[in-house]
Scaffold this active site. Structure first.
Site, PDB file in Angstrom:
ATOM      1  N   GLY A  99       0.817  -1.192   0.000  1.00  0.00           N
ATOM      2  CA  GLY A  99       0.000   0.000   0.000  1.00  0.00           C
ATOM      3  C   GLY A  99       0.858   1.251   0.000  1.00  0.00           C
ATOM      4  O   GLY A  99       2.035   1.215  -0.350  1.00  0.00           O
ATOM      5  N   GLU A 103       4.208   6.733  -7.478  1.00  0.00           N
ATOM      6  CA  GLU A 103       4.400   6.580  -8.915  1.00  0.00           C
ATOM      7  C   GLU A 103       5.270   5.386  -9.279  1.00  0.00           C
ATOM      8  O   GLU A 103       5.180   4.867 -10.390  1.00  0.00           O
ATOM      9  CB  GLU A 103       4.982   7.868  -9.509  1.00  0.00           C
ATOM     10  N   HIS A 105       5.017   2.404  -7.830  1.00  0.00           N
ATOM     11  CA  HIS A 105       4.051   1.303  -7.933  1.00  0.00           C
ATOM     12  C   HIS A 105       3.222   1.417  -9.212  1.00  0.00           C
ATOM     13  O   HIS A 105       2.959   0.414  -9.892  1.00  0.00           O
ATOM     14  CB  HIS A 105       3.104   1.310  -6.726  1.00  0.00           C
ATOM     15  N   GLN A 129       8.257  -8.701   7.664  1.00  0.00           N
ATOM     16  CA  GLN A 129       9.448  -8.058   7.120  1.00  0.00           C
ATOM     17  C   GLN A 129       9.820  -6.785   7.874  1.00  0.00           C
ATOM     18  O   GLN A 129      10.682  -6.028   7.440  1.00  0.00           O
ATOM     19  CB  GLN A 129       9.282  -7.762   5.635  1.00  0.00           C
ATOM     20  N   GLN A 236      13.612  -1.680  -9.397  1.00  0.00           N
ATOM     21  CA  GLN A 236      15.056  -1.813  -9.230  1.00  0.00           C
ATOM     22  C   GLN A 236      15.550  -1.166  -7.937  1.00  0.00           C
ATOM     23  O   GLN A 236      16.629  -1.501  -7.453  1.00  0.00           O
ATOM     24  CB  GLN A 236      15.766  -1.176 -10.423  1.00  0.00           C
ATOM     25  N   LYS A 237      14.767  -0.236  -7.353  1.00  0.00           N
ATOM     26  CA  LYS A 237      15.231   0.448  -6.146  1.00  0.00           C
ATOM     27  C   LYS A 237      15.608  -0.539  -5.065  1.00  0.00           C
ATOM     28  O   LYS A 237      16.630  -0.390  -4.391  1.00  0.00           O
ATOM     29  CB  LYS A 237      14.152   1.401  -5.617  1.00  0.00           C
ATOM     30  N   SER A 273       9.686   6.163  -2.544  1.00  0.00           N
ATOM     31  CA  SER A 273       9.498   5.142  -1.522  1.00  0.00           C
ATOM     32  C   SER A 273       8.311   5.544  -0.661  1.00  0.00           C
ATOM     33  O   SER A 273       8.082   6.739  -0.406  1.00  0.00           O
ATOM     34  CB  SER A 273      10.752   5.012  -0.648  1.00  0.00           C
TER      35      SER A 273
END
Length: 403
Positions: A99, A103, A105, A129, A236-237, A273
């Site tokens: 959630g 941008e 996502h 996690q 890729q982040k 993020s």
């Protein structure tokens, strides 16, 4: 199953698909109201809010208002939805999220719609996690704004004839669904059914957050088994996450293709993020130091240097200069940070290298901790949940010289 190296990125899309794979519906009107996120202080309350829709029930008939996008909350409901698409040879792409959609996502969903008849977006705040002292209780929960964003995107996808499909399902399970034997806990020595990928999950982020990749691999394996996607999409982040997931898919023979898309960034280079909402204005301005440091290291590699000392030295020079400048400011003006690591690693194993192999390239990555403000000014935006410590990660792929 995908066996491309980490240097691969999201595939470019060219011509429209064949007529047998036409989009499923015409554009729709109407939009959804949005609401701001709220922080919650306990795991049960946060998870309950995360899975509550607009007057949502748990039935299979629930949809995002004014759209055909179904909201499924039970594992069996997803399996019932998925079964006929296997029979009819209709592909399914999965975009796993927690959630707080941004941008980055949205770009993953767009990529999935280009390549699949149906797109499933999962929204689940996975407690496994998070470390036992990490930010689960204050993690941004934005269900209303998330589904509104997906509704807007789906209308956009309907207008774009190059797409193979659109968003079909939002899967929003509860922890009771995802952990049917009971959530085993967040401690390192918790007992339960876990997926652990080593040694690649033990370095870099795994060294600082020892339960993180165990939680990621476990929930992703569960999602892959529930949705049975033909393709799954990651950014890729989170470079180490992509390596862990690809290793899991390969080693455990999961019949899913892993597609990696480029990092989406703000204009100044900050990687998007969900945790950026914690930064506030002052720390947000300083937070670009990590990307600036990695870019400096990339420039040294581009100039022909392959040795670790020169490449990482350029990155550390940037971080050191910025940190000294911030330290010299008064407490109500500065934003301090700590460097967790800056790494130069093999692109397949993420083991540290003394020099870049020009035939393979490398990954330069880093993590910094933006510390809470020492002194906030009156009326200052300190960030979501009062501006707690924020961990920022980023990476740049150093491509092979032959490329």
């Amino acid at each position: 199953m995908l066996r491309r190296p980490i240097l691969a990125a999201c595939r470019a899309v060219g011509a429209a698909p064949a007529a047998t794979a036409a989009p499923r519906a015409m554009p729709r009107a109407a939009s959804l109201a949005s609401s701001s996120s709220s922080s919650l202080s306990s795991v049960p309350l946060l998870l309950a809010r995360a899975h509550r829709g607009n007057g949502a029930g748990a039935g299979a008939g629930e949809t995002i208002p004014s759209t055909p996008i179904r909201v499924l909350r039970a594992v069996e409901a997803v399996r019932r939805w998925r079964k006929p698409h296997v029979i009819n040879h209709r592909s399914v792409g999965l975009v796993p999220t927690m959630g707080a959609l941004h941008e980055g996502h949205i770009a993953l969903v767009r990529a999935a719609a280009r390549e699949n008849h149906h797109v499933v977006v999962s929204i689940y705040v996975n407690p496994a996690q998070f470390g036992i002292r990490e930010d689960l209780g204050s993690y941004p929960v934005t269900w209303d704004t998330d589904v509104a964003a997906l509704a807007r995107l789906d209308r956009e996808l309907a207008d774009d004839g190059a797409n193979l499909g659109r968003i079909s399902v939002v899967f929003a399970p509860t922890t009771a669904d995802m952990y049917p034997s009971g959530f085993p806990g967040q401690e390192v020595d918790s007992k339960g059914s876990f997926v652990t990928i080593t040694p690649v999950g033990e370095v870099l982020e795994g060294a600082s957050r020892p339960t993180f990749f165990r939680g990621v691999a476990t929930v992703c394996m569960k999602l892959f088994n529930i949705v049975q996607p033909d393709r799954v999409y990651f950014g890729q982040k989170d470079v180490q996450q992509t390596v862990v997931i690809r290793r899991m898919v390969r080693d455990l023979m999961v019949p899913t293709e892993v597609v990696i898309c480029p990092t989406e960034r703000e204009p100044d280079g900050l990687a998007l993020s969900s945790r950026n909402v914690y930064l506030g204005t002052r720390r947000r301005r300083v937070g670009i130091v990590l990307n600036s440091a990695l870019r400096a290291a990339e420039a040294v590699y581009g100039a022909g240097r392959l040795d670790r000392a020169a490449i990482l030295g350029a990155a550390h020079e940037i971080t050191g200069t910025v940190l000294r400048a911030q330290t010299e400011l008064p407490p109500d003006e500065r934003a301090l940070f700590e460097i967790d690591y800056i790494s130069l690693a093999d692109p397949d194993t993420l083991e540290e290298v003394d020099a870049v192999d020009p035939e393979k390239g490398a990954v330069i990555s880093g993590a910094i901790k933006m510390l809470p403000l020492e002194k906030a000014r009156e009326g200052e935006d300190v960030g979501h949940a009062g501006g707690p410590q924020v961990r920022l990660i980023d990476n740049i792929i150093l491509k092979p010289k032959s490329a």
